[in-house]
Motif scaffolding. Structure first.
Motif: not given
Lengths: 298, 65, 707
Positions: C548, C551, C640-641, C643, C700, C703, C707
């Motif tokens: 974290n 990131r 941040e996330q 995708s 990722s 992330a 998750a």
């Protein structure tokens, strides 16, 4: 190169030697020179208690007031004692009358011969006259006591000093022998310095002393005397008067403290308070010759 | 100089002040010596530093009393 | 006979290897300083001489610089803690719950501080919390003597620190300064060899990755060495700003090199040998200089002009005729990076050369601002968790104490606090607590026969007292000197000193000994439970927190002001990567993933800073600001996330931006050059993002774990 090497070692060693010398000097000075942070101002305190009981009638002094020797401190209501004097005077008068009576009687009887009165009768009257005489003396003494009591209703200062911790009020009942005020003797201020026993060899009576009060003031004084005894804390008496010694481990033994009495020069100019804390520094040696000269004389 | 000074009602021995000053002066001298590269004339710098401090502290303490 | 000869002689006499010699001297020094501290403490009539002894053991370290650094911060911490405690006692002593609450809060703040800073400053925080307890509880229980207790405790602690510091610094000191000098030299050499090897394609990729990892680890090692040598050597002290800048310069060069390396690796993977070859030909003179690295700061001075001329050669106009057009951007980016690396190497070498002088000559004045330094990453969530842990442990133990009215309750609270504060920043607090328990078992078991049989038998001689402690202190300190067993040995020595606790007059009290022994375990158990169960600090939880934080670095690099940003970004990333590498209780693969994420982050961040700086320094490029910040926003969103959609969007924005930049009409040569630079930086950013897309686990990674 070698010269530099030698210089390096020499310089380091030299400063080390100096450091050791200076350090030792400071240690000695701090640990052995006779000074202490633990000094207390002391003074003689007179506990004033009334000699006669009674209501307090008048208090002409105030708390913390300076009084001279002989000044009136307090007056106890004297009516009862006045009356006692009157009573004693009356008793004295009565005794006087009786004494006269008996004396004349005895004188008269003494002139009569044994045909008129018996010897027994004569002896009786003469003894009665002697007894009346004695009774008169007793009445006289009782009057004196009553007068003394009356006089003692006024309490006067026995020394010059400061009234302190004065809480009695007009109207309080003062009992005999129970102190009502403390009078600090103004001329009696001195200092007790608690010195470690290790420092005592350098303390001598007569040595000059500098006294630093906690409020920053400085005084001078002299060592007056060194005591010759303190309590052994480990020597208590148990049951059956047997010694009771605590088992203690003192890995490093610490010095005990001895109270050294110090007189203050120039007391008038430094208002002191008994109980104040001060630092006491004795300058030993400076007085030695004078002291030696003075010792045989004293 | 008095042997003690008061700080908000508590008396401290002045030796503490001498100690702090001596430590500061030692630190400064040490820095200056390093700057001037004088340490090559010293055999055992920490010992030298300690001795220097002892001298300053001792001298200060002795002057005080 | 000089010092070296003496040392040689000593080694021969006792047949000791150097590590053994260090251990023997460490044990000797610690015992000497502990005895000295205790003797002085008793001589001055302080009421708990064992506190001085415990202090000496706490700061005991084989290296004198570490002792000095710890001592300084311990002294500061003690003074602050003392002040705070006096405040609390005067405010809350009447109300037990309020007092304990406020102390718990304070200890929490201290633990949080130590977890936030993690360097020697942390030690000061730990100590101010610990002092609050050692003064606070006895003082609150006997409010009449609070001030005396506080003063006495502070005097004992300061005396212990003084003795430990002086003895460590003067009695056969084991210095760290040579290690620092050695590190500066080998690091330069290794780095130069790494660059030379990679550019001339001599090194295997695996080999270069290993070297790279070691050099990255050296950044942290250098930092901690410098921080402790600072206290030990005035020569280092006056060079301190330059040493700090040296680390920053090294970090910058290493990151630029890393970016270049990845660019080349990408080309190699594509089979495009051409670029590789041209870059290497161009870097020929640089490689020649670096292949023969200087061995010391003095030699670096002679290397510097050669390096400067080699780097000047890099900026000569490029003949790009032989390059296929689709490879041109990479080619120019590579040349750009090479030039940047060269500039950074000059700064680095100049700083290195200036270390030969106490005051740098004008020619060697550092080009970096004075304030640039390595700043370890302070992580607020981690710090808050650590603070909550300490406060919770303290409240737990105190509740038990109040509920049971146990006489040794304050001891247990103290131990709980020590455990929580000391291990606040540790990667393996549970293991450390367990080791500490082992040490406590050792010392509790031994302190019984010692205090009840041996100590009464030795009588009242101080020398005998010290001698009687030796059979237990020597093995405990011996264990403490070995890194593998330090976690057991140090607590053993510590608890033994506190349980045996010689004082004058000595009181033997088996019941209190038992109570104290029990309180140790209760306190440690509370700490261990809090660390492992209530607010876990290890394994996946820790990795998540670190990822974290990583990131967040990317969004910071996009948004923070440029001033000092590069040093900050790089040091935080390096610090976090180091922390990731020492995380335990997690699969090797997860750590590798996280490491790769960190590395790609470094490259992307490097490119972003380059682009932002170019944009900020050239007014001609001002119209691009809007597009640039939109692109950076998209990149932050990917961070941040991650995708596929977000990544596609970010790439789209980036391509638009590149097109915009290319379409600008510029005429001034300076503006054209700036545009080229910006373009190259953006290409690198694009490559980095694409790279990350090829390895979905990397960008990722965070992330997936979150998750």
């Amino acid at each position: 190169m070698n010269a530099i090497k030698a210089l390096r070692i020499l310089m380091t060693l030299a400063i080390c030697v100096i450091a050791v010398m200076v350090g030792t000097a400071l240690w000695d000075h701090y640990m052995l020179s006779p000074w202490t942070r633990d000094g207390r101002v002391r003074a003689d305190v007179v506990a004033i208690a009334p000699d006669v009981a009674g209501l307090i009638a008048d208090i002409p002094v105030h708390d913390n007031e300076y009084v001279h020797k002989g000044d009136l401190l307090m007056r106890i209501d004297d009516k009862r004692y006045q009356m006692a004097v009157d009573q004693a005077e009356a008793a004295l008068k009565a005794a006087d009358v009786e004494r006269h009576l008996r004396k004349q009687e005895a004188a008269r009887r003494a002139k009569l011969d044994s045909l008129v009165i018996s010897k027994e009768n004569r002896e009786t009257t003469s003894s009665q006259a002697a007894a009346a005489d004695a009774k008169y003396d007793a009445a006289q003494a009782a009057l004196d006591v009553a007068k003394l009591n009356l006089e003692r209703t006024e309490i006067h200062a026995p020394v010059d000093g400061y009234v302190t911790n004065f809480t009695a009020q007009v109207g309080d009942y003062a009992s005999v022998g129970k102190p009502v005020l403390a009078l600090i003797n103004a001329h009696s201020y001195y200092i007790l310095g608690y010195f470690e026993e290790t420092k005592l060899p350098r303390v001598r009576a007569g040595d000059p002393v500098r006294i630093h009060m906690m409020d920053g003031e400085e005084l001078t004084g002299r060592v007056q005397s060194v005591p010759r005894g303190i309590t052994d804390q480990n020597d208590t008496v148990g049951r059956s008067m047997l010694a009771n010694v605590n088992p203690t481990y003192n890995w490093v033994r610490l010095a005990q403290r001895i109270p050294v009495r110090i007189s203050i020069d120039d007391l008038e100019h430094h208002p002191l308070i008994a109980g104040q804390t001060c630092t006491v520094v004795i300058k030993p040696g400076k007085q030695d010759t004078k002291q030696a000269a003075a010792a045989p004389a004293g | 100089m008095p042997r003690e000074f008061a700080l908000s009602g508590i008396l401290f021995p002045s030796l503490i002040v001498v100690f702090v000053i001596a430590a500061a002066v030692t630190w400064i001298i040490d820095g200056l010596m390093a700057r001037a590269n004088l340490h090559r004339y010293v055999w055992h710098p920490p010992l030298f530093r300690l001795a220097l401090f002892a001298c300053l502290f001792g001298a200060g303490g002795l002057l005080l009393y | 006979m000089s010092g070296t000869d003496l040392r040689h002689f000593g080694r021969q006499l006792f047949g000791l290897t150097p590590p053994q010699r260090i251990t023997v001297l460490f044990v000797f020094r610690t015992i000497v300083s502990a005895a000295l501290a205790m003797w002085l403490s008793m001589r001055f009539g302080l009421d708990r001489p064992s506190t001085s002894m415990i202090t000496v053991i706490i700061v005991a370290q084989p290296q004198s610089g570490l002792v000095l650094a710890k001592s300084v911060y311990r002294a500061l911490g003690t003074l602050i803690g003392c002040g705070v405690t006096l405040l609390f006692v005067s405010l809350f002593a009447q109300y037990r719950e309020l007092f304990i609450g406020s102390v718990a809060l304070w200890v929490g703040i201290c633990a949080a501080g130590s977890a936030y800073f993690r360097d020697f400053k942390a030690y000061g925080f730990i100590l101010s919390g610990y002092t609050a307890l050692i003064i606070g509880f006895p003082a609150a229980l006997h409010t009449g003597v609070t001030f005396d207790t506080a003063l006495s405790r502070v005097s004992e602690v300061l005396l212990g620190i003084l003795c430990a510091g002086v003895v460590a610094d003067t009695v056969f000191p084991h210095r760290l300064a040579p290690a620092l000098v050695e590190l500066v030299r080998t690091r330069y050499r290794d780095f130069a060899m790494l660059i030379a090897g990679t550019l001339s394609s001599r090194d295997e990729p695996g080999e270069s990755a290993r070297r790279h990892a070691r050099l990255a680890g050296d950044i942290m090692r250098f930092e901690s060495l410098r921080a402790s040598v600072y206290f030990e050597d005035p020569e280092v002290r006056i060079r301190n700003p330059r040493l700090q800048q040296l680390n920053v310069a090294f970090m910058a060069a290493l990151t630029s090199f890393h970016a270049l390396e990845r660019l080349l690796a990408r080309q190699r993977a594509k089979g495009g040998d051409l670029i590789d070859r041209i870059v290497c030909t161009r870097a020929k003179s640089l490689i020649d200089v670096l292949a023969d690295p200087p061995g010391s700061a003095a030699e670096a001075r002679t290397t510097l002009p050669r390096l400067e001329s080699a780097v000047a050669a890099l900026s000569m106009p490029v003949d790009a005729s032989g390059i296929p057009p689709e490879q041109a951007p990479e080619f120019h980016s590579g040349i750009d990076l090479l030039r940047q690396l060269g500039d950074e190497l000059i700064t680095y070498t100049r700083l290195y050369a200036s270390l030969a002088h106490a005051v740098p000559p004008a020619a060697l004045r550092p080009a970096l601002p004075d304030s640039s330094r390595f700043t370890p990453h302070g992580d607020l969530p981690t710090a808050i968790a650590a603070g909550a842990r300490a406060a919770l442990a303290l409240v737990l133990v105190c509740t038990f104490w109040i509920a049971t009215d146990w006489s040794a309750g304050s001891g247990a609270a103290l131990i709980a606090c020590i455990v929580c504060c000391f291990f606040a920043a540790s990667p393996t607090p549970v293991l450390a607590t367990r080791q500490m328990m082992l040490g406590a078992v050792f010392s509790t078991l031994l302190s019984w026969p010692y205090a009840l049989i041996l100590q009464p038998a030795v009588g009242d001689s101080f020398t005998m007292l010290i001698v009687s402690m030796l059979p237990i202190m020597i093995p405990a300190l011996w264990l403490a000197a070995q890194p593998a067993t330090a976690g057991v040995g140090l607590p053993a020595a510590l608890f033994f000193a506190s349980l045996a606790a010689p004082q004058t007059p000595m009181i033997q009290d088996p019941a209190s000994l038992l109570n104290q022994g029990l309180s140790l375990f209760l306190g440690m158990a509370a700490g261990g439970i809090v660390f492992s169960t209530l607010i876990p600090a290890e394994g996946a939880v820790r990795l998540d927190r670190l990822l974290n934080a990583l990131r967040k670095q990317l969004s910071e690099v996009c948004t923070r002001p440029l001033d000092g940003l590069r040093a900050r970004f790089e040091s935080h990333c390096r610090d976090l990567q180091m922390q990731i590498s020492i995380t335990t209780k997690i699969s090797e693969a997860a750590i590798t993933d996280a490491q790769n994420y960190g590395l790609s982050l470094l490259e992307i961040g490097h490119a972003i800073i380059d682009a932002r700086r170019t944009l900020a320094t050239h007014a001609d490029l001002a119209p691009l600001h809007g597009a640039m910040s939109a692109t950076l926003d998209a990149v932050v969103r990917v961070a941040e996330q991650a995708s596929a959609l977000r990544r596609r969007r970010a790439l789209k924005r980036l391509d638009d931006l590149i097109a915009d930049v290319g379409a600008m009409h510029l005429h001034a040569p300076a503006a054209l050059a700036a545009r080229q630079r910006l373009l190259h930086a953006l290409y690198r950013l694009r490559a980095g993002l694409l790279d990350a897309a090829d390895h979905p686990e990397s960008l990722s990674a965070g992330a997936a774990h979150a998750a």
